[in-house]
Structure formats: structure tokens, C-alpha cells
Scaffold this motif. Structure first.
Motif, PDB file in Angstrom:
ATOM      1  N   TYR A 270      33.901  53.463  91.800  1.00  0.00           N
ATOM      2  CA  TYR A 270      34.691  52.736  90.807  1.00  0.00           C
ATOM      3  C   TYR A 270      36.160  53.117  90.974  1.00  0.00           C
ATOM      4  N   PHE A 271      37.044  52.120  90.925  1.00  0.00           N
ATOM      5  CA  PHE A 271      38.473  52.351  91.168  1.00  0.00           C
ATOM      6  C   PHE A 271      39.275  52.075  89.900  1.00  0.00           C
ATOM      7  N   THR A 272      40.399  52.806  89.747  1.00  0.00           N
ATOM      8  CA  THR A 272      41.075  52.831  88.443  1.00  0.00           C
ATOM      9  C   THR A 272      42.294  51.929  88.173  1.00  0.00           C
ATOM     10  N   PRO A 273      42.778  51.037  89.063  1.00  0.00           N
ATOM     11  CA  PRO A 273      42.192  50.519  90.288  1.00  0.00           C
ATOM     12  C   PRO A 273      42.838  51.018  91.582  1.00  0.00           C
ATOM     13  N   TRP A 274      43.911  51.831  91.494  1.00  0.00           N
ATOM     14  CA  TRP A 274      44.641  52.172  92.722  1.00  0.00           C
ATOM     15  C   TRP A 274      44.200  53.510  93.311  1.00  0.00           C
ATOM     16  N   SER A 275      43.177  54.088  92.734  1.00  0.00           N
ATOM     17  CA  SER A 275      42.542  55.271  93.307  1.00  0.00           C
ATOM     18  C   SER A 275      41.082  55.261  92.873  1.00  0.00           C
ATOM     19  N   CYS A 276      40.255  55.972  93.628  1.00  0.00           N
ATOM     20  CA  CYS A 276      38.830  56.014  93.319  1.00  0.00           C
ATOM     21  C   CYS A 276      38.572  57.024  92.197  1.00  0.00           C
ATOM     22  N   HIS A 277      37.804  56.619  91.232  1.00  0.00           N
ATOM     23  CA  HIS A 277      37.427  57.491  90.117  1.00  0.00           C
ATOM     24  C   HIS A 277      36.627  58.667  90.669  1.00  0.00           C
ATOM     25  N   SER A 278      36.924  59.874  90.162  1.00  0.00           N
ATOM     26  CA  SER A 278      36.223  61.058  90.648  1.00  0.00           C
ATOM     27  C   SER A 278      34.768  61.100  90.204  1.00  0.00           C
ATOM     28  N   SER A 279      34.431  60.295  89.210  1.00  0.00           N
ATOM     29  CA  SER A 279      33.034  60.164  88.811  1.00  0.00           C
ATOM     30  C   SER A 279      32.744  58.675  88.589  1.00  0.00           C
ATOM     31  N   LEU A 280      32.495  58.267  87.364  1.00  0.00           N
ATOM     32  CA  LEU A 280      32.245  56.856  87.074  1.00  0.00           C
ATOM     33  C   LEU A 280      32.604  56.598  85.628  1.00  0.00           C
ATOM     34  N   ALA A 281      33.457  55.606  85.403  1.00  0.00           N
ATOM     35  CA  ALA A 281      33.829  55.254  84.040  1.00  0.00           C
ATOM     36  C   ALA A 281      32.611  54.737  83.284  1.00  0.00           C
ATOM     37  N   THR A 282      32.508  55.099  82.013  1.00  0.00           N
ATOM     38  CA  THR A 282      31.379  54.639  81.206  1.00  0.00           C
ATOM     39  C   THR A 282      31.343  53.118  81.125  1.00  0.00           C
ATOM     40  N   THR A 283      32.511  52.517  80.864  1.00  0.00           N
ATOM     41  CA  THR A 283      32.545  51.056  80.777  1.00  0.00           C
ATOM     42  C   THR A 283      32.216  50.413  82.122  1.00  0.00           C
ATOM     43  N   GLY A 284      32.594  51.083  83.211  1.00  0.00           N
ATOM     44  CA  GLY A 284      32.247  50.573  84.532  1.00  0.00           C
ATOM     45  C   GLY A 284      30.747  50.602  84.753  1.00  0.00           C
ATOM     46  N   ALA A 285      30.101  51.701  84.330  1.00  0.00           N
ATOM     47  CA  ALA A 285      28.651  51.803  84.467  1.00  0.00           C
ATOM     48  C   ALA A 285      27.953  50.725  83.643  1.00  0.00           C
ATOM     49  N   VAL A 286      28.471  50.465  82.452  1.00  0.00           N
ATOM     50  CA  VAL A 286      27.885  49.428  81.603  1.00  0.00           C
ATOM     51  C   VAL A 286      28.010  48.054  82.274  1.00  0.00           C
ATOM     52  N   SER A 287      29.179  47.768  82.833  1.00  0.00           N
ATOM     53  CA  SER A 287      29.388  46.472  83.476  1.00  0.00           C
ATOM     54  C   SER A 287      28.499  46.296  84.703  1.00  0.00           C
ATOM     55  N   VAL A 288      28.315  47.361  85.490  1.00  0.00           N
ATOM     56  CA  VAL A 288      27.423  47.285  86.651  1.00  0.00           C
ATOM     57  C   VAL A 288      25.979  47.075  86.188  1.00  0.00           C
ATOM     58  N   ALA A 289      25.588  47.764  85.109  1.00  0.00           N
ATOM     59  CA  ALA A 289      24.234  47.609  84.584  1.00  0.00           C
ATOM     60  C   ALA A 289      23.995  46.189  84.084  1.00  0.00           C
ATOM     61  N   VAL A 290      24.986  45.614  83.413  1.00  0.00           N
ATOM     62  CA  VAL A 290      24.859  44.233  82.949  1.00  0.00           C
ATOM     63  C   VAL A 290      24.750  43.288  84.150  1.00  0.00           C
ATOM     64  N   ALA A 291      25.550  43.536  85.192  1.00  0.00           N
ATOM     65  CA  ALA A 291      25.495  42.701  86.397  1.00  0.00           C
ATOM     66  C   ALA A 291      24.127  42.770  87.055  1.00  0.00           C
ATOM     67  N   ALA A 292      23.455  43.922  86.922  1.00  0.00           N
ATOM     68  CA  ALA A 292      22.133  44.073  87.529  1.00  0.00           C
ATOM     69  C   ALA A 292      21.117  43.116  86.927  1.00  0.00           C
ATOM     70  N   THR A 293      21.369  42.653  85.692  1.00  0.00           N
ATOM     71  CA  THR A 293      20.427  41.741  85.035  1.00  0.00           C
ATOM     72  C   THR A 293      20.596  40.305  85.518  1.00  0.00           C
ATOM     73  N   LEU A 294      21.605  40.044  86.341  1.00  0.00           N
ATOM     74  CA  LEU A 294      21.844  38.698  86.889  1.00  0.00           C
ATOM     75  C   LEU A 294      21.287  38.647  88.309  1.00  0.00           C
ATOM     76  N   PRO A 295      20.170  37.977  88.539  1.00  0.00           N
ATOM     77  CA  PRO A 295      19.518  38.007  89.852  1.00  0.00           C
ATOM     78  C   PRO A 295      20.408  37.561  91.003  1.00  0.00           C
ATOM     79  N   ASP A 296      21.354  36.664  90.751  1.00  0.00           N
ATOM     80  CA  ASP A 296      22.182  36.126  91.831  1.00  0.00           C
ATOM     81  C   ASP A 296      23.505  36.847  92.007  1.00  0.00           C
ATOM     82  N   SER A 297      23.748  37.896  91.245  1.00  0.00           N
ATOM     83  CA  SER A 297      24.988  38.648  91.401  1.00  0.00           C
ATOM     84  C   SER A 297      24.877  39.618  92.568  1.00  0.00           C
TER      85      SER A 297
END
Length: 356
Positions: A270-297
Motif C-alpha cells: 500500500y502506498f501513501t501514495p509517494w512511498s510504500c507504507h511500512s505496514s498496511l493502512a487500516t482503510t486500505g485493508a478494508v478497501s482491498v477486502a471489499v474489492a475481494a467481494t467483487l468477482p471481476d475485480s
């Protein structure tokens, strides 16, 4: 000391971020005056933020502003401000789920919310997005507890858990899960998914850039050719998502996914956006998880057997983050739960130059 103003604040760690927490009533109501004050407090405009209390890193140059709720159904308001390190700019467009994890504790400490007999649930209105997130914290005997056995990767030691339920994650900024109308599209030859979950993100496969998605944050930051290409794609993604010119905005956030290497379900960078996050933003994890529910994403095609409810583990540079995804019985939309921790680090007052 007559030439200095004292502004009460509490320095708190929320998840894998930290920064000062202010009561809204202690800061100017005018956004321009408020932002000028925050720039001075944090020392923005210098790589070390040497003349302020910022940490010289995007993850420690964050501010939380908390006050009584302005929206029905919420207990408190939370405005997040990302204060840029090298530039004297304050960005209140994004949300920060890590800083969010300390809002409930701060609200109880400052008397905005009454502590419950065993646990306290605080419905937080994120002013940046207009959405409500429920935070659940431990308050045995009506006393706030910071110590505990919960550990999160990216933070040493353990602390009391903070449970965050993103009740209204869909369409945080644009009102639509898919702002461009498509679960997947191509920008400059790069297949991407433009998702507006807890924060707007542009998700791409790491392999598209000749990467695995398991690289260290430092390795990605040093890859200037890759970073330049990623930013070029992000700028066009911002236009397609309806944000216009995002050259000076942190939204949307770029995300790379790849095959897991350490027993998780997905490698995420996950990027912050001009550098890579040293771990993972909570909101980023939520957005990736939501995207996982879309079969065509992009994420959905990488996880074709996903069924709800489910527990997912995302691998990030500092370890792993676990989330749970369920379906809201009332709305039919996915709801993502994340476990975080927080700690009160320092309390006092920020000293700033008195303005005439």
C-alpha cells in the motif's frame, strides 16, 4: 512565554500510526487558520520536521481532531489531517483507520463519551468521508484499559484490542463502490480496479510492473522507474474516479497485490501514495477486502473461491493483518471488521507563535 500560545493535545499511537489528538474546540474554526497552525505544530516543510512535533515520516505526521457529533447516529466527530512532511500542505481528503483506532479512547478520556461497565462502543463519524465506523474498546469497571494481550504487526509488544467495524465503507468519497462504473479497466497498459471503499484506491497486480508484491517498502521506494510509472497511472486513475488533478492529493492510494509468501491470503503493498507504507493502512485493508467481494475485480479474480463470511489475512512489509468480511443483513453490503490497538503516549500542550 507571552509570545507563545498553548494548545492542549495528546500524542497517541493509533494502530501503526501516531500523532497529536486535539479537541475541535481548541483549534480555529476557520480551515485555513487551522491548517496554518497544524503546519507550525508539526514542523511541516522540513524532512525531519525539526521545528515541530512531527516525526519526519508520513505515518507520524498525522493529526486527529475530535469533537461532539454533528451527525445523527454518531457519538463523536473525527476529522483526520495528513500533514505533509516536505511540503507545507495539510490534506483532509483521506481518512486514516489507524489513527481512528485511538479516537474512542481519546473521546472517553476527554469526557465526550461515558465509559461502559465492561466495554464501550463509540460510533465515530469520520468527517472526511461522512461515514460512521463503530469502535469497541475495553473499559472494565468503567475504566479505560490500554494494556492487554493483542498484538498487531508493525507495532512492538501488545496492548488492549480495539475492534473497528466499518459499517458504511462503500463509497467513502464518491458515493460509489466503483466510481468509474467498471470493476476492472486498463490505464496505460496496466489493468486496475478503481475502488472507493473506506478510502479510494487504485489496485493493480504487482506482476504488471515486474514485481511480486512481497518486496520490502525500502526496495519499492528505491525503484524510481517503478514509482514514476505508478504515479503516472495514479494521476489518470484520479481523473477517472472524479477527483480531477490529484498531483497534490494523496487520493487515490495505489495498492499492489501479489501471491502470498507467508501463509496469508494475499500479499499487499500500500502506498501513501509517494512511498510504500511500512505496514498496511487500516482503510486500505478494508478497501482491498471489499474489492475481494467483487468477482471481476483485480482482487476478486485473484481469490475466485471467496465466500462470505470469511477471514482474510493480508501480508504486508511488517507482517500480516487479519480482517473479517461479513454481509450486512439489512443492506446486503459487505462489512469489514479490523482489530487494532492504541496507546496514550504524551499529554500536554503544543506551543505555537501567538498570532496578532
Amino acid at each position: 512565554m507571552d509570545d507563545l500560545m498553548r494548545i492542549p493535545c495528546v500524542l497517541m499511537r493509533g494502530g501503526t500510526s501516531k500523532g497529536p489528538f486535539f479537541l475541535r474546540s481548541d483549534l480555529p474554526a476557520d480551515p485555513a487558520q487551522r491548517d496554518a497552525l497544524l503546519i507550525e505544530i508539526m514542523g511541516s516543510g522540513h524532512p525531519l520536521e525539526i521545528d515541530g512535533i512531527g516525526g519526519g515520516n508520513p505515518l507520524s505526521s498525522k493529526v486527529a481532531i475530535v469533537g461532539p457529533a454533528s451527525r445523527e447516529g454518531a457519538d463523536v466527530d473525527y476529522l483526520f489531517a495528513q500533514v505533509k512532511v516536505d511540503e507545507q500542505i495539510v490534506d483532509t481528503a483521506p481518512n486514516c483507520g489507524n489513527m481512528l483506532s485511538a479516537v474512542a479512547a481519546f473521546s472517553v478520556e476527554r469526557g465526550l463519551v461515558l465509559a461502559g461497565p465492561s466495554e464501550t462502543r463509540v460510533r465515530v463519524h469520520n468527517v472526511n468521508t461522512g461515514k460512521i465506523i463503530e469502535a469497541r474498546i475495553l473499559t472494565p469497571g468503567g475504566e479505560l484499559r490500554y494494556q492487554g494481550d493483542a498484538g498487531i504487526d508493525g507495532v512492538p509488544g501488545t496492548a488492549a484490542p480495539v475492534y473497528l467495524a466499518f459499517l458504511e465503507a462503500i463509497g467513502a468519497k464518491t458515493g460509489h463502490l466503483l466510481p468509474s462504473g467498471a470493476p476492472q479497466e486498463v490505464i496505460d497498459g496496466v489493468p486496475v480496479s478503481l475502488i472507493d471503499g473506506a478510502t479510494p484506491v487504485m489496485i493493480a497486480r504487482a506482476e504488471t510492473f515486474g514485481l511480486t508484491g512481497s518486496e520490502s517498502a525500502q526496495e519499492l521506494d528505491r525503484n524510481t522507474a517503478f514509482m514514476a510509472r505508478l504515479e503516472a497511472v495514479r494521476l489518470k486513475a484520479g481523473q477517472r474516479m472524479g477527483f480531477g488533478d490529484v498531483a497534490q492529493s494523496v487520493l487515490p492510494k495505489p495498492v499492489l497485490i501479489g501471491a502470498p509468501q507467508r501463509g496469508g491470503d494475499l500479499a499487499v503493498r500500500y502506498f501513501t501514495p509517494w512511498s510504500c507504507h511500512s505496514s498496511l493502512a487500516t482503510t486500505g485493508a478494508v478497501s482491498v477486502a471489499v474489492a475481494a467481494t467483487l468477482p471481476d475485480s483485480i482482487v476478486g479474480t485473484a481469490m475466485p473461491d471467496l465466500r462470505l463470511p470469511t477471514d482474510l489475512t493480508f501480508e504486508h512489509p511488517s507482517g500480516r493483518m487479519a480482517v473479517r468480511v461479513e454481509t450486512d443483513a439489512a443492506t446486503g453490503q459487505p462489512v469489514v471488521f479490523v482489530t487494532r490497538t492504541c496507546r496514550r503516549l504524551f499529554e500536554g500542550a503544543a506551543l505555537v507563535r501567538r498570532r496578532n
